[in-house]
Design an enzyme around this catalytic site. Structure first.
Site, short mmCIF file in Angstrom:
data_model
loop_
_atom_site.label_atom_id
_atom_site.label_comp_id
_atom_site.label_asym_id
_atom_site.label_seq_id
_atom_site.Cartn_x
_atom_site.Cartn_y
_atom_site.Cartn_z
N ILE A 1 0.85 -1.18 0.00
CA ILE A 1 0.00 0.00 0.00
C ILE A 1 0.89 1.24 0.00
O ILE A 1 1.66 1.45 0.94
CB ILE A 1 -0.92 0.01 1.24
CG1 ILE A 1 -1.79 -1.26 1.29
CG2 ILE A 1 -1.79 1.26 1.26
CD1 ILE A 1 -2.73 -1.43 0.12
N LYS A 2 0.79 2.02 -1.07
CA LYS A 2 1.59 3.24 -1.16
C LYS A 2 0.85 4.37 -0.45
O LYS A 2 -0.32 4.64 -0.73
CB LYS A 2 1.83 3.62 -2.62
CG LYS A 2 2.83 2.72 -3.32
CD LYS A 2 2.99 3.09 -4.77
CE LYS A 2 3.84 4.33 -4.97
NZ LYS A 2 3.99 4.64 -6.42
N ILE A 3 1.54 4.98 0.49
CA ILE A 3 0.94 6.05 1.28
C ILE A 3 1.90 7.25 1.27
O ILE A 3 3.08 7.10 1.63
CB ILE A 3 0.71 5.60 2.74
CG1 ILE A 3 -0.16 4.32 2.77
CG2 ILE A 3 0.06 6.71 3.55
CD1 ILE A 3 -0.46 3.79 4.18
#
Ligand code: G3P
Length: 230
Positions: A85-87
């Site tokens: 998950i890119k945050i």
């Protein structure tokens, strides 16, 4: 250093997944917007092409904590294991990173423009941090030097967080980042081609073919071996 493909273009993903030693695919909202259409189907198709074991990095579109958590759960529910998950490296992003990493989610902190952001992200439990090399260079910073600083900070801290350097425009940038000891780099299809292509290699191959044909004609070495073993 692992090489990852930074695109959502299915033809490019099919090609590089089959021919090149890529460790996975990264996307972001801009990359997905470039392809357009049914984005959920597109993400499912990318996972189908690269299979269940390669890394697939998908960025949240929610910007507030509760929405980010629900969206991360939905993305992993859709795309399965080995989905990162890119945050972005924002306040809300770090809060979500702390929470999600404590629950076992794999987080890639993205849009990293400083070593201090990378340090905070690592302490919050990010699996990767993604410094943007070209975007740093476009604001007169030394992108590669910042990647090297981040790598040195991670080495000193003996953290498991890895650098996933991003935003490349040239082969030289990729090689310079590789020399810092960074764990991974994500590059466009265009830069991926350029990492391999070399005019002198093409010329050498053409010369080998010509010399062989001049000496032996249209037969291949494999065909000659097959004849002698009959
Ligand atoms: O994955 C995002 C990152 O690679 C950004 O690249 O080329 O848009 O600066 P770029």
């Amino acid at each position: 250093m692992k090489l990852i493909l930074d695109t959502a273009n299915l033809d490019d993903i099919r090609y590089f997944n089959e021919y090149y030693p890529i460790a996975g695919v990264t996307t972001n909202p801009t990359i997905l917007a470039t392809e357009g259409g049914d984005v959920v189907e597109l993400l499912k198709k990318i996972r189908e092409i690269i299979g269940p074991f390669k890394e697939f990095h998908v960025q949240l579109t929610e910007t507030k904590f509760d929405g980010m958590i629900a969206e991360a759960e939905a993305i992993v529910g859709l795309l399965g294991k080995n989905t990162y998950i890119k945050i972005p490296a924002t306040d809300e992003g770090i809060k979500a990173t702390k929470f999600l990493s404590s629950k076992g989610y794999l987080i890639t902190t993205t849009a990293v423009l400083s070593s201090s952001q990378a340090m905070i992200a690592s302490l919050a439990g990010a699996a990767y941090v993604a410094p943007y090399v070209s975007r740093l260079e476009n604001i007169c910073e030394d992108g590669v030097a910042i990647v090297a600083d981040i790598q040195a900070i991670f080495d000193a801290a003996k953290t498991d967080t890895q650098v996933l350097a991003a935003s490349f425009k040239t082969v030289r940038q990729v090689l310079s980042v590789a020399l810092t000891g960074a764990g991974a780099a994500t590059v466009s299809a265009d830069v991926m081609y350029k990492l391999l292509e070399h005019l002198t290699t093409d010329r050498s191959v053409a010369m080998f073919e010509e010399d062989w044909k001049n000496a032996f004609g249209d037969v291949t070495l494999g065909e000659l071996i097959a004849k002698t073993s009959k």
